[in-house]
Design a protein around this motif. Structure first.
Motif, PDB file in Angstrom:
ATOM      1  N   MET A  15       0.862  -1.235  -0.156  1.00 45.81           N
ATOM      2  CA  MET A  15       0.003  -0.037   0.125  1.00 45.81           C
ATOM      3  C   MET A  15       0.809   1.305  -0.088  1.00 45.81           C
ATOM      4  O   MET A  15       1.871   1.223   0.698  1.00 45.81           O
ATOM      5  CB  MET A  15      -0.835   0.167   1.229  1.00 45.81           C
ATOM      6  CG  MET A  15      -1.950   1.213   1.193  1.00 45.81           C
ATOM      7  SD  MET A  15      -2.860   1.147   2.823  1.00 45.81           S
ATOM      8  CE  MET A  15      -2.174   2.125   3.756  1.00 45.81           C
ATOM      9  N   LEU A  16       0.357   2.253  -0.828  1.00 46.89           N
ATOM     10  CA  LEU A  16       1.051   3.646  -0.686  1.00 46.89           C
ATOM     11  C   LEU A  16       0.182   4.550   0.086  1.00 46.89           C
ATOM     12  O   LEU A  16      -1.226   4.248   0.136  1.00 46.89           O
ATOM     13  CB  LEU A  16       1.457   4.099  -1.988  1.00 46.89           C
ATOM     14  CG  LEU A  16       2.580   3.374  -2.780  1.00 46.89           C
ATOM     15  CD1 LEU A  16       2.518   3.408  -4.238  1.00 46.89           C
ATOM     16  CD2 LEU A  16       3.879   3.858  -2.186  1.00 46.89           C
ATOM     17  N   ILE A  17       0.662   5.795   0.541  1.00 43.52           N
ATOM     18  CA  ILE A  17      -0.105   6.795   1.168  1.00 43.52           C
ATOM     19  C   ILE A  17       0.284   8.048   0.139  1.00 43.52           C
ATOM     20  O   ILE A  17       1.574   8.449   0.353  1.00 43.52           O
ATOM     21  CB  ILE A  17      -0.013   6.995   2.438  1.00 43.52           C
ATOM     22  CG1 ILE A  17      -0.618   5.667   3.376  1.00 43.52           C
ATOM     23  CG2 ILE A  17      -0.522   8.191   3.082  1.00 43.52           C
ATOM     24  CD1 ILE A  17      -0.434   5.864   4.616  1.00 43.52           C
ATOM     25  N   ASP A  18      -0.577   8.960  -0.384  1.00 41.34           N
ATOM     26  CA  ASP A  18      -0.337  10.206  -0.803  1.00 41.34           C
ATOM     27  C   ASP A  18      -0.645  11.033   0.286  1.00 41.34           C
ATOM     28  O   ASP A  18      -1.602  11.476   0.654  1.00 41.34           O
ATOM     29  CB  ASP A  18      -1.283  10.255  -2.120  1.00 41.34           C
ATOM     30  CG  ASP A  18      -1.036  11.529  -2.821  1.00 41.34           C
ATOM     31  OD1 ASP A  18      -0.313  12.312  -2.443  1.00 41.34           O
ATOM     32  OD2 ASP A  18      -1.722  12.176  -3.605  1.00 41.34           O
ATOM     33  N   ALA A  62      -7.341   5.922  -7.192  1.00 37.08           N
ATOM     34  CA  ALA A  62      -6.193   5.758  -6.393  1.00 37.08           C
ATOM     35  C   ALA A  62      -6.485   4.359  -5.559  1.00 37.08           C
ATOM     36  O   ALA A  62      -5.040   3.881  -5.593  1.00 37.08           O
ATOM     37  CB  ALA A  62      -6.297   6.875  -5.607  1.00 37.08           C
ATOM     38  N   HIS A  63      -7.425   4.041  -5.218  1.00 36.75           N
ATOM     39  CA  HIS A  63      -7.593   2.736  -4.666  1.00 36.75           C
ATOM     40  C   HIS A  63      -7.194   1.623  -5.483  1.00 36.75           C
ATOM     41  O   HIS A  63      -6.090   0.782  -5.230  1.00 36.75           O
ATOM     42  CB  HIS A  63      -8.907   2.393  -3.961  1.00 36.75           C
ATOM     43  CG  HIS A  63      -9.365   3.269  -3.183  1.00 36.75           C
ATOM     44  ND1 HIS A  63     -10.533   3.595  -2.643  1.00 36.75           N
ATOM     45  CD2 HIS A  63      -8.562   4.240  -2.229  1.00 36.75           C
ATOM     46  CE1 HIS A  63     -10.504   4.467  -1.705  1.00 36.75           C
ATOM     47  NE2 HIS A  63      -9.539   4.854  -1.347  1.00 36.75           N
ATOM     48  N   ALA A  64      -7.670   1.662  -6.864  1.00 39.56           N
ATOM     49  CA  ALA A  64      -7.003   0.647  -7.712  1.00 39.56           C
ATOM     50  C   ALA A  64      -5.703   0.776  -7.900  1.00 39.56           C
ATOM     51  O   ALA A  64      -5.028  -0.381  -8.439  1.00 39.56           O
ATOM     52  CB  ALA A  64      -7.687   0.853  -9.106  1.00 39.56           C
ATOM     53  N   ALA A  65      -4.811   1.628  -7.736  1.00 41.39           N
ATOM     54  CA  ALA A  65      -3.474   2.042  -8.118  1.00 41.39           C
ATOM     55  C   ALA A  65      -2.610   1.479  -6.787  1.00 41.39           C
ATOM     56  O   ALA A  65      -1.385   1.514  -6.698  1.00 41.39           O
ATOM     57  CB  ALA A  65      -2.988   3.341  -8.486  1.00 41.39           C
ATOM     58  N   GLY A  66      -3.367   1.072  -5.776  1.00 41.56           N
ATOM     59  CA  GLY A  66      -2.513   0.607  -4.655  1.00 41.56           C
ATOM     60  C   GLY A  66      -2.493   1.782  -3.347  1.00 41.56           C
ATOM     61  O   GLY A  66      -1.540   1.608  -2.489  1.00 41.56           O
ATOM     62  N   GLU A  90      -3.006  13.316 -10.122  1.00 37.49           N
ATOM     63  CA  GLU A  90      -3.974  12.795  -9.224  1.00 37.49           C
ATOM     64  C   GLU A  90      -3.210  11.886  -8.153  1.00 37.49           C
ATOM     65  O   GLU A  90      -2.140  11.138  -8.657  1.00 37.49           O
ATOM     66  CB  GLU A  90      -5.006  12.218  -9.997  1.00 37.49           C
ATOM     67  CG  GLU A  90      -4.896  10.932 -10.913  1.00 37.49           C
ATOM     68  CD  GLU A  90      -5.993  10.593 -11.438  1.00 37.49           C
ATOM     69  OE1 GLU A  90      -6.478   9.414 -11.090  1.00 37.49           O
ATOM     70  OE2 GLU A  90      -6.574  11.083 -12.432  1.00 37.49           O
ATOM     71  N   PRO A  91      -3.917  11.352  -7.363  1.00 39.84           N
ATOM     72  CA  PRO A  91      -3.170  10.494  -6.334  1.00 39.84           C
ATOM     73  C   PRO A  91      -2.688   8.996  -6.815  1.00 39.84           C
ATOM     74  O   PRO A  91      -1.652   8.677  -6.247  1.00 39.84           O
ATOM     75  CB  PRO A  91      -4.523  10.327  -5.240  1.00 39.84           C
ATOM     76  CG  PRO A  91      -5.255  11.666  -4.960  1.00 39.84           C
ATOM     77  CD  PRO A  91      -5.204  12.109  -6.724  1.00 39.84           C
ATOM     78  N   ALA A  92      -3.600   8.706  -7.625  1.00 43.06           N
ATOM     79  CA  ALA A  92      -3.069   7.448  -8.359  1.00 43.06           C
ATOM     80  C   ALA A  92      -1.536   7.408  -8.631  1.00 43.06           C
ATOM     81  O   ALA A  92      -0.911   6.380  -8.793  1.00 43.06           O
ATOM     82  CB  ALA A  92      -4.100   6.860  -9.282  1.00 43.06           C
ATOM     83  N   TYR A  93      -1.112   8.472  -9.256  1.00 40.30           N
ATOM     84  CA  TYR A  93       0.168   8.678  -9.854  1.00 40.30           C
ATOM     85  C   TYR A  93       1.462   8.836  -8.925  1.00 40.30           C
ATOM     86  O   TYR A  93       2.454   8.590  -9.106  1.00 40.30           O
ATOM     87  CB  TYR A  93       0.318  10.008 -10.900  1.00 40.30           C
ATOM     88  CG  TYR A  93      -0.639  10.033 -11.793  1.00 40.30           C
ATOM     89  CD1 TYR A  93      -1.314   8.783 -12.301  1.00 40.30           C
ATOM     90  CD2 TYR A  93      -0.815  11.220 -12.514  1.00 40.30           C
ATOM     91  CE1 TYR A  93      -2.455   9.190 -13.253  1.00 40.30           C
ATOM     92  CE2 TYR A  93      -1.908  11.196 -13.531  1.00 40.30           C
ATOM     93  CZ  TYR A  93      -2.595  10.348 -13.722  1.00 40.30           C
ATOM     94  OH  TYR A  93      -3.475  10.154 -15.108  1.00 40.30           O
ATOM     95  N   VAL A  94       0.970   8.828  -7.503  1.00 36.42           N
ATOM     96  CA  VAL A  94       2.218   8.489  -6.680  1.00 36.42           C
ATOM     97  C   VAL A  94       2.786   7.431  -6.730  1.00 36.42           C
ATOM     98  O   VAL A  94       3.945   7.191  -6.547  1.00 36.42           O
ATOM     99  CB  VAL A  94       1.580   8.589  -5.174  1.00 36.42           C
ATOM    100  CG1 VAL A  94       0.869   7.564  -4.584  1.00 36.42           C
ATOM    101  CG2 VAL A  94       2.674   9.184  -4.080  1.00 36.42           C
ATOM    102  N   ALA A  95       2.443   6.217  -7.331  1.00 36.31           N
ATOM    103  CA  ALA A  95       2.951   5.084  -7.388  1.00 36.31           C
ATOM    104  C   ALA A  95       3.952   5.305  -8.403  1.00 36.31           C
ATOM    105  O   ALA A  95       5.316   4.449  -8.097  1.00 36.31           O
ATOM    106  CB  ALA A  95       2.126   3.846  -8.173  1.00 36.31           C
ATOM    107  N   HIS A  96       4.057   6.142  -9.431  1.00 37.02           N
ATOM    108  CA  HIS A  96       5.144   6.536 -10.198  1.00 37.02           C
ATOM    109  C   HIS A  96       6.476   7.145  -9.491  1.00 37.02           C
ATOM    110  O   HIS A  96       7.379   6.729  -9.721  1.00 37.02           O
ATOM    111  CB  HIS A  96       4.749   7.241 -11.415  1.00 37.02           C
ATOM    112  CG  HIS A  96       3.651   6.660 -12.082  1.00 37.02           C
ATOM    113  ND1 HIS A  96       4.059   5.591 -13.377  1.00 37.02           N
ATOM    114  CD2 HIS A  96       2.244   6.673 -12.179  1.00 37.02           C
ATOM    115  CE1 HIS A  96       2.876   5.228 -13.829  1.00 37.02           C
ATOM    116  NE2 HIS A  96       1.814   5.752 -13.342  1.00 37.02           N
TER     117      HIS A  96
END
Length: 259
Positions: A1-4, A25-29, A219-225
């Motif tokens: 899990m990640l947290i933005d 965001a949830h779908a991206a972890g 957007e928050p999902a991109y924190v994974a990158h």
């Protein structure tokens, strides 16, 4: 899990599809998000978002761009508003000498008020610092001498010396999409000097989208990158950096429950 650890879900950019953005965001972890206040006078709007989504928490504070407009917001008011269970941080406050949208003396006064609130509440102060390394280091050093307070240097793009001083004073350093830009070689070198137990990841969405979305709305999902580039920079796996930064986020945002 990640947290933005830093986004702005109350901004108009997200108004039309906030539900979808949280879902992506949830779908991206990305399991949890902290949506950051820039205007205390608009705090009800940001609080409403944090109350609507179980995985979204918020802060309360005034951005340095607006410091002169909200000097009437007292330390006591910041402390009172922060008592809400969805509020997990103070800020963002700080110094921005790049744009200088507010008089510097107002920015300094606002920053010191937010530091006082962070010290009283024990909530972390989210610090915005741009083109103000020397003054920021001096203020943090002076204020820590009056009594420690938790803080993080958000969207870090400053010099190595501010990172060093921030960590020495007990602070955390948060990396955004800037870390992924090809020209951010120096920033990636600075990241290597930050203890892993003091690093965080964020988007600062809707700004500063990481590669491969640079130039588009963030957007928050991109924190994974950003996390992936941080992992590569440090020679760690993406799973390792996710575990490290998530644990760090829960440590500094100690009021935020594990949802």
């Amino acid at each position: 899990m990640l947290i933005d650890t830093h986004c702005h879900l109350d901004f108009p950019d997200f108004e039309a599809e906030r539900d979808a953005i949280v879902a992506r965001a949830h779908a991206a972890g990305v399991g949890q998000m902290v949506t950051i206040s820039t205007r205390v006078k608009k705090f009800p709007q940001i609080l409403a978002i944090a109350e609507k989504y179980p995985t979204v928490f918020c802060s309360v504070g005034t951005h340095p761009h607006n410091a002169d407009e909200e000097l009437d917001v007292t330390v006591e008011e910041l402390v009172r508003l922060s008592e809400h269970p969805r509020v997990v941080a103070i800020g963002e406050a700080g110094l921005d000498y790049f744009y200088d949208n507010a008089p510097r003396e107002a920015q300094v006064e606002g920053l010191r008020n937010h530091i006082a609130a962070a010290r009283l509440t024990g909530l972390p102060l989210v610090i915005h610092s741009r083109a103000a390394d020397e003054d920021m280091a001096a203020i943090l050093t002076e204020e820590t001498g009056k009594g420690a307070f938790p803080f993080l240097l958000h969207c870090f793009s400053s010099g190595a010396e501010l990172a060093r001083i921030g960590v020495e004073l007990g602070g955390y350093v948060s990396f955004s999409g800037i870390l992924t830009f090809p020209k951010s070689v120096e920033l990636r070198e600075i990241a290597k000097t930050v203890p892993t137990e003091r690093m965080l990841v964020e988007t600062d969405a809707p700004y500063l989208a990481p590669k491969p979305f640079r130039g588009k709305r963030n957007e928050p999902a991109y924190v994974a990158h950003t996390a992936a580039v941080l992992a590569e920079t440090l020679g760690l796996t993406e799973a390792e950096i996710a575990a490290i930064t998530t644990e760090n986020a829960f440590r500094i945002f100690s009021k935020m429950p594990r949802v």
